[in-house]
Design a protein around this motif. Sequence first.
Motif, PDB file in Angstrom:
ATOM      1  N   LEU A 458     -28.537  12.977  -1.127  1.00  0.00           N
ATOM      2  CA  LEU A 458     -27.107  13.283  -1.102  1.00  0.00           C
ATOM      3  C   LEU A 458     -26.687  13.846   0.248  1.00  0.00           C
ATOM      4  N   LEU A 459     -27.426  14.822   0.764  1.00  0.00           N
ATOM      5  CA  LEU A 459     -27.069  15.404   2.065  1.00  0.00           C
ATOM      6  C   LEU A 459     -27.223  14.389   3.193  1.00  0.00           C
ATOM      7  N   SER A 460     -28.246  13.565   3.134  1.00  0.00           N
ATOM      8  CA  SER A 460     -28.474  12.579   4.199  1.00  0.00           C
ATOM      9  C   SER A 460     -27.348  11.554   4.251  1.00  0.00           C
ATOM     10  N   ILE A 461     -26.883  11.100   3.081  1.00  0.00           N
ATOM     11  CA  ILE A 461     -25.810  10.108   3.047  1.00  0.00           C
ATOM     12  C   ILE A 461     -24.505  10.708   3.562  1.00  0.00           C
ATOM     13  N   LEU A 462     -24.195  11.937   3.163  1.00  0.00           N
ATOM     14  CA  LEU A 462     -22.956  12.568   3.609  1.00  0.00           C
ATOM     15  C   LEU A 462     -22.940  12.775   5.122  1.00  0.00           C
ATOM     16  N   HIS A 463     -24.063  13.191   5.695  1.00  0.00           N
ATOM     17  CA  HIS A 463     -24.124  13.390   7.145  1.00  0.00           C
ATOM     18  C   HIS A 463     -24.122  12.057   7.895  1.00  0.00           C
ATOM     19  N   LEU A 464     -24.731  11.033   7.332  1.00  0.00           N
ATOM     20  CA  LEU A 464     -24.748   9.729   8.004  1.00  0.00           C
ATOM     21  C   LEU A 464     -23.347   9.136   8.090  1.00  0.00           C
ATOM     22  N   VAL A 465     -22.596   9.199   7.009  1.00  0.00           N
ATOM     23  CA  VAL A 465     -21.236   8.651   7.021  1.00  0.00           C
ATOM     24  C   VAL A 465     -20.335   9.481   7.936  1.00  0.00           C
ATOM     25  N   ALA A 466     -20.577  10.794   8.027  1.00  0.00           N
ATOM     26  CA  ALA A 466     -19.758  11.653   8.896  1.00  0.00           C
ATOM     27  C   ALA A 466     -19.914  11.299  10.368  1.00  0.00           C
ATOM     28  N   VAL A 467     -21.054  10.739  10.745  1.00  0.00           N
ATOM     29  CA  VAL A 467     -21.264  10.343  12.141  1.00  0.00           C
ATOM     30  C   VAL A 467     -20.417   9.125  12.503  1.00  0.00           C
ATOM     31  N   HIS A 468     -20.210   8.203  11.542  1.00  0.00           N
ATOM     32  CA  HIS A 468     -19.519   6.947  11.827  1.00  0.00           C
ATOM     33  C   HIS A 468     -18.047   6.953  11.411  1.00  0.00           C
ATOM     34  N   VAL A 469     -17.651   7.832  10.496  1.00  0.00           N
ATOM     35  CA  VAL A 469     -16.280   7.881  10.005  1.00  0.00           C
ATOM     36  C   VAL A 469     -15.729   9.272  10.274  1.00  0.00           C
ATOM     37  N   GLU A 470     -14.535   9.347  10.838  1.00  0.00           N
ATOM     38  CA  GLU A 470     -13.964  10.637  11.208  1.00  0.00           C
ATOM     39  C   GLU A 470     -13.530  11.437   9.986  1.00  0.00           C
ATOM     40  N   GLU A 471     -12.992  10.772   8.973  1.00  0.00           N
ATOM     41  CA  GLU A 471     -12.478  11.482   7.800  1.00  0.00           C
ATOM     42  C   GLU A 471     -12.736  10.648   6.557  1.00  0.00           C
ATOM     43  N   TYR A 472     -13.264  11.298   5.504  1.00  0.00           N
ATOM     44  CA  TYR A 472     -13.512  10.616   4.230  1.00  0.00           C
ATOM     45  C   TYR A 472     -13.620  11.670   3.129  1.00  0.00           C
ATOM     46  N   GLN A 473     -13.613  11.204   1.880  1.00  0.00           N
ATOM     47  CA  GLN A 473     -13.771  12.050   0.712  1.00  0.00           C
ATOM     48  C   GLN A 473     -14.921  11.521  -0.134  1.00  0.00           C
ATOM     49  N   ALA A 474     -15.647  12.425  -0.784  1.00  0.00           N
ATOM     50  CA  ALA A 474     -16.801  12.069  -1.615  1.00  0.00           C
ATOM     51  C   ALA A 474     -16.648  12.726  -2.976  1.00  0.00           C
ATOM     52  N   ASN A 475     -16.855  11.950  -4.038  1.00  0.00           N
ATOM     53  CA  ASN A 475     -16.831  12.437  -5.415  1.00  0.00           C
ATOM     54  C   ASN A 475     -18.148  12.035  -6.072  1.00  0.00           C
ATOM     55  N   ALA A 476     -18.798  12.992  -6.736  1.00  0.00           N
ATOM     56  CA  ALA A 476     -20.103  12.770  -7.335  1.00  0.00           C
ATOM     57  C   ALA A 476     -20.087  13.244  -8.782  1.00  0.00           C
ATOM     58  N   SER A 477     -20.904  12.597  -9.601  1.00  0.00           N
ATOM     59  CA  SER A 477     -21.081  12.979 -11.009  1.00  0.00           C
ATOM     60  C   SER A 477     -22.513  13.447 -11.188  1.00  0.00           C
ATOM     61  N   ALA A 478     -22.688  14.652 -11.752  1.00  0.00           N
ATOM     62  CA  ALA A 478     -24.006  15.259 -11.907  1.00  0.00           C
ATOM     63  C   ALA A 478     -24.535  15.031 -13.313  1.00  0.00           C
ATOM     64  N   MET A 479     -25.855  15.023 -13.441  1.00  0.00           N
ATOM     65  CA  MET A 479     -26.496  14.901 -14.737  1.00  0.00           C
ATOM     66  C   MET A 479     -26.345  16.207 -15.509  1.00  0.00           C
TER      67      MET A 479
END
Length: 547
Positions: A458-479
């Motif tokens: 989860l942390l790796s994906i959020l940081h990877l997208v932040a490098v290529h996209v200036e602004e975005y939103q993420a919504n996640a569903s937990a078990m």
Amino acid sequence: MEVEEFAKSSTILKESDAKEWKTPSDVMQRFQLHRKTLKARLRRHPTENSSHSTSVITSNSPELSNTSTGRVESHSFQLESTGTCARKRRNPFRYGAPKQPRLDGDIDQEDTMFQLLNMNKSVTPSTLVTSFKKILSTKDDPKSVSQQVDGEFGKDDLQWTKELQFDWTIKTRLRLTSTKPLPGSKILKTSEEASGTTAFVRNLDPSSEVFNMDTSFNAQLQRMLGYWQYPSFPWIEMFPRRPMTMGNPLPSMQNPKILDSLLQSWRESFRSLCQLVRARQCPYFYILSHAFTCLVRAGGVGGIPDMHILLTPSTRGFREALHQEDIEFSMPLRKGMEEKVSKQKAEKERGKEDEGFDSLGSSGEDDEDPEREVDNRPESLLLIQGGDTHTFINFLLNAKSLVAPVGFHAGLPPTLLAPAAFAGAQLNFLHMSRGQVQEGQKVRHTLEIRGPILPQALLSILHLVAVHVEEYQANASAMRDCSSFNAYVTEDKMMVSSVFTEHSLHDCGLPQWLLKPLCNGTVLAHPTLDQVSCRSSQFYYSSHPPI
């Protein structure tokens, strides 16, 4: 002679009829002509006498002097004079009084409302809102909106940060949305898939100088989507685990020989994972059963120097079984309920003393144990550490309660999930899909990921997208039943230096930048990253309590 006179008279009548009767197009042309002459007459004589106020405007042509044209003119061109200029006759059935001119000193309801809203506020006249037009103008200007937000709440209250803490809940779905197109493509190239899979299996860091493989967005994302699982069947969904009351077991999984061999293989895989965690070659792994979820973490994770185990939810019967095996545990989230339990016990003893001999004949079935109130709740979290972890591992290897007797997963051992390879594990990848969502006139690009999303993924994906996209939103569903993992806070007396713990976990298979949040145990509680906003490589997440 009479015949000739009759013929002449008939022809005269026909000619006169042809002159009197007009076609609709002729009538409309003359109608428009008289409207033009009326406008021209009003322009020439703006101060006409009142004697013409009730006169009917007619044409000089004899064709419009008949009754038919007179009827049309009386309904369409009858005018009244206001003393200065002719105008249409007022409708006597119109509702309401005529509008009065507004003076400069008058105040209407709209101004009164905005004056009350702006009362007792230290604002400048330039930023004072006095009408709806100014609201729309400030809405169109993003700079003014940001200035108002920063001035009212302050930049520090927004809790923007460049580093995210570990979220120990397993996510079942992650959705990223952005107004700009997300990098990458739907179909992976051969080099991207091969580089991502190889980098994940060999624990290679793309940021190192020795890395000579594909470093595109798709290749790095493919490396982050991998995980190890046992058991894994293409025809059975092993994540998430269903309760015993749901579904029926498959006929192919009811053979006793198959289930015994599967359970024996599971024990070997579980023993291999425990050895990796003891040697700190694997930072953590999960055990997903029908009754509970167990998180086994290596020494140094969360600031705890030794290997420890977190289990939730628990029941009184399970805790009694641990007591019988001389396994010591603690319930760190139950501290707030200890006073309530002690008061209930004291009241219960007083009631028995007051009853006297009458209580001897009671069966005791109506007495409720106050400890059962925490069963199957987040407060029933168990913490096992030190030498009791080895005893608990042996207990799980021989416990029959790990296998569900009925339900969809009847006879199947628990699911093991880990970020590092272990004996018997199968390499799986999360499912990824891309799309677009229409919101009004805007188009939002989406990237959706499904499956058991582990904390480091989860942390790796959020940081990877932040490098290529200036602004975005993420919504996640937990078990479900995993929120209590974030609520546990390491005590100060148990915590060790993060420098020592990071150095001891440098071979655990995670990148170096993830070791600091992995070993961090000084925060009050780990956040539940269900909603995250990113802007210019800074993150903002809601700080609601984990439980």
